[in-house]
Design a protein around this motif. Structure first.
Motif, PDB file in Angstrom:
ATOM      1  N   LYS A 119      67.958  92.603   4.368  1.00 31.85           N
ATOM      2  CA  LYS A 119      67.520  93.247   3.141  1.00 31.85           C
ATOM      3  C   LYS A 119      67.249  94.732   3.367  1.00 31.85           C
ATOM      4  CE  LYS A 119      65.461  89.167   0.993  1.00 31.85           C
ATOM      5  NZ  LYS A 119      64.208  88.561   0.483  1.00 31.85           N
ATOM      6  N   ALA A 120      66.786  95.086   4.558  1.00 29.60           N
ATOM      7  CA  ALA A 120      66.472  96.486   4.828  1.00 29.60           C
ATOM      8  C   ALA A 120      67.721  97.356   4.775  1.00 29.60           C
ATOM      9  CB  ALA A 120      65.795  96.607   6.185  1.00 29.60           C
ATOM     10  N   LYS A 121      68.896  96.781   5.033  1.00 32.48           N
ATOM     11  CA  LYS A 121      70.135  97.560   5.029  1.00 32.48           C
ATOM     12  C   LYS A 121      70.703  97.707   3.622  1.00 32.48           C
ATOM     13  CE  LYS A 121      71.495  96.309   9.741  1.00 32.48           C
ATOM     14  NZ  LYS A 121      72.539  95.685  10.582  1.00 32.48           N
ATOM     15  N   ALA A 122      70.162  96.953   2.645  1.00 31.10           N
ATOM     16  CA  ALA A 122      70.708  96.980   1.296  1.00 31.10           C
ATOM     17  C   ALA A 122      70.162  98.191   0.536  1.00 31.10           C
ATOM     18  CB  ALA A 122      70.355  95.688   0.572  1.00 31.10           C
ATOM     19  N   ASP A 123      70.454  99.430   1.014  1.00 34.55           N
ATOM     20  CA  ASP A 123      70.008 100.639   0.345  1.00 34.55           C
ATOM     21  C   ASP A 123      71.221 101.329  -0.256  1.00 34.55           C
ATOM     22  OD1 ASP A 123      71.223 101.237   2.679  1.00 34.55           O
ATOM     23  OD2 ASP A 123      69.713 102.657   3.404  1.00 34.55           O
ATOM     24  N   GLY A 124      70.971 102.418  -0.970  1.00 28.49           N
ATOM     25  CA  GLY A 124      72.061 103.140  -1.582  1.00 28.49           C
ATOM     26  C   GLY A 124      72.509 102.491  -2.886  1.00 28.49           C
ATOM     27  N   PRO A 125      73.505 103.093  -3.549  1.00 29.64           N
ATOM     28  CA  PRO A 125      73.976 102.573  -4.841  1.00 29.64           C
ATOM     29  C   PRO A 125      74.782 101.281  -4.676  1.00 29.64           C
ATOM     30  CG  PRO A 125      75.330 104.405  -4.118  1.00 29.64           C
ATOM     31  CD  PRO A 125      74.202 104.316  -3.133  1.00 29.64           C
ATOM     32  N   GLU A 126      75.092 100.667  -5.802  1.00 27.83           N
ATOM     33  CA  GLU A 126      75.880  99.430  -5.789  1.00 27.83           C
ATOM     34  C   GLU A 126      77.261  99.692  -5.194  1.00 27.83           C
ATOM     35  OE1 GLU A 126      78.005  96.341  -8.947  1.00 27.83           O
ATOM     36  OE2 GLU A 126      76.838  98.047  -9.668  1.00 27.83           O
ATOM     37  N   ARG A 127      77.670  98.848  -4.265  1.00 31.32           N
ATOM     38  CA  ARG A 127      78.971  98.996  -3.621  1.00 31.32           C
ATOM     39  C   ARG A 127      79.729  97.678  -3.702  1.00 31.32           C
ATOM     40  NH1 ARG A 127      75.115 101.197  -0.557  1.00 31.32           N
ATOM     41  NH2 ARG A 127      75.085  99.645   1.112  1.00 31.32           N
ATOM     42  N   SER A 168      72.128 107.670  -9.345  1.00 29.92           N
ATOM     43  CA  SER A 168      70.934 108.502  -9.504  1.00 29.92           C
ATOM     44  C   SER A 168      70.995 109.649  -8.491  1.00 29.92           C
ATOM     45  CB  SER A 168      69.680 107.660  -9.277  1.00 29.92           C
ATOM     46  OG  SER A 168      69.642 107.196  -7.923  1.00 29.92           O
ATOM     47  N   ASP A 169      70.000 110.538  -8.553  1.00 23.17           N
ATOM     48  CA  ASP A 169      69.968 111.630  -7.581  1.00 23.17           C
ATOM     49  C   ASP A 169      69.860 111.079  -6.150  1.00 23.17           C
ATOM     50  OD1 ASP A 169      70.111 113.399  -9.654  1.00 23.17           O
ATOM     51  OD2 ASP A 169      67.946 113.841  -9.694  1.00 23.17           O
ATOM     52  N   ALA A 170      69.073 109.999  -5.971  1.00 21.98           N
ATOM     53  CA  ALA A 170      68.950 109.395  -4.643  1.00 21.98           C
ATOM     54  C   ALA A 170      70.269 108.779  -4.189  1.00 21.98           C
ATOM     55  CB  ALA A 170      67.843 108.322  -4.654  1.00 21.98           C
ATOM     56  N   ASP A 171      70.997 108.187  -5.154  1.00 18.35           N
ATOM     57  CA  ASP A 171      72.305 107.598  -4.808  1.00 18.35           C
ATOM     58  C   ASP A 171      73.287 108.693  -4.403  1.00 18.35           C
ATOM     59  OD1 ASP A 171      71.314 105.098  -5.459  1.00 18.35           O
ATOM     60  OD2 ASP A 171      72.091 105.155  -7.516  1.00 18.35           O
ATOM     61  N   VAL A 172      73.260 109.793  -5.115  1.00 19.02           N
ATOM     62  CA  VAL A 172      74.138 110.918  -4.776  1.00 19.02           C
ATOM     63  C   VAL A 172      73.838 111.401  -3.366  1.00 19.02           C
ATOM     64  CG1 VAL A 172      74.722 113.314  -5.324  1.00 19.02           C
ATOM     65  CG2 VAL A 172      74.504 111.623  -7.159  1.00 19.02           C
TER      66      VAL A 172
END
Length: 215
Positions: A119-127, A168-172
């Protein structure tokens, strides 16, 4: 019974009983006393001679009752061996119940820790692992995305306009950090704004607005 006239003569039966006492003594010394054969034999000879002198000579002619005593004395060491065996018996039962069940809890604890790491690796936007229905959008419609950039974006898991429009800005920032090259192009070329126009107004309307860079 010995006759009265032979009371002062040696009695052969006494020597036989003396020899028997010597054999009994020999057996007790070897089996119970754990003597070697030579010392046991020597002591047995002494016992046989002593018993023979006592029983076979005239002063021992009153009766052969004495050899009974060595037999009773010989029986006592055999009895002492039984408590040793009895004492050894409980020790055999102590070691059996103390083994295996405890280590079973450790693998369960390790197995429970793995999903947290995932779960910790599931960061960033939807891929996505592949385009929907096997057909990706032509991301080159967005100004600033050429063939090389499109391939790089696809490798990161982005195949459709609506994916980019939802950043989002964080996803960018995440995508920019994970791009091998062309860093900073997402913000400079306004990818998110262009993708939102394509999703909300359609591709033809976007192309008209792209002629004047109206993003």
């Amino acid at each position: 019974m010995r006759k009265a006239e032979n009371m002062n003569a040696p009695w052969l039966g006494g020597w036989v009983l003396g020899a028997a006492a010597g054999l009994v003594a020999f057996g007790v010394l070897v089996i119970v006393g754990k003597f070697d054969l030579f010392p046991a034999g020597a002591l047995a000879v002494v016992v046989a001679a002593a018993a023979g002198l006592v029983l076979g000579m005239p002063w021992g002619a009153q009766g052969p009752a004495l050899p009974v005593t060595p037999l009773k004395a010989a029986a006592k060491p055999a009895a002492s061996a039984e408590p040793v065996a009895a004492a050894a018996t409980p020790a055999a039962f102590v070691a059996v119940p103390e083994a295996a069940p405890a280590p079973a809890a450790k693998p369960a604890a390790k197995a429970a820790a793995k999903p947290k790491a995932a779960k910790a690796k599931a960061d960033g936007p939807e891929r996505l692992t592949a385009p929907r229905k096997g057909r990706a959008d032509d991301l080159k419609e967005i100004e600033g995305i050429g063939p090389a950039m499109e391939k790089l974006v696809n490798e990161l898991g982005f195949y459709h306009f609506d994916q980019i429009a939802g950043w989002s800005d964080a996803d960018v920032a995440w995508v920019d950090a994970n791009m091998k090259t062309f860093k900073g192009r997402i913000v400079r070329d306004k990818w998110v704004a262009q993708a939102k126009i394509i999703v909300n107004e359609g591709l033809e309307a976007f192309r008209e607005r792209a002629k004047t860079n109206n993003y």
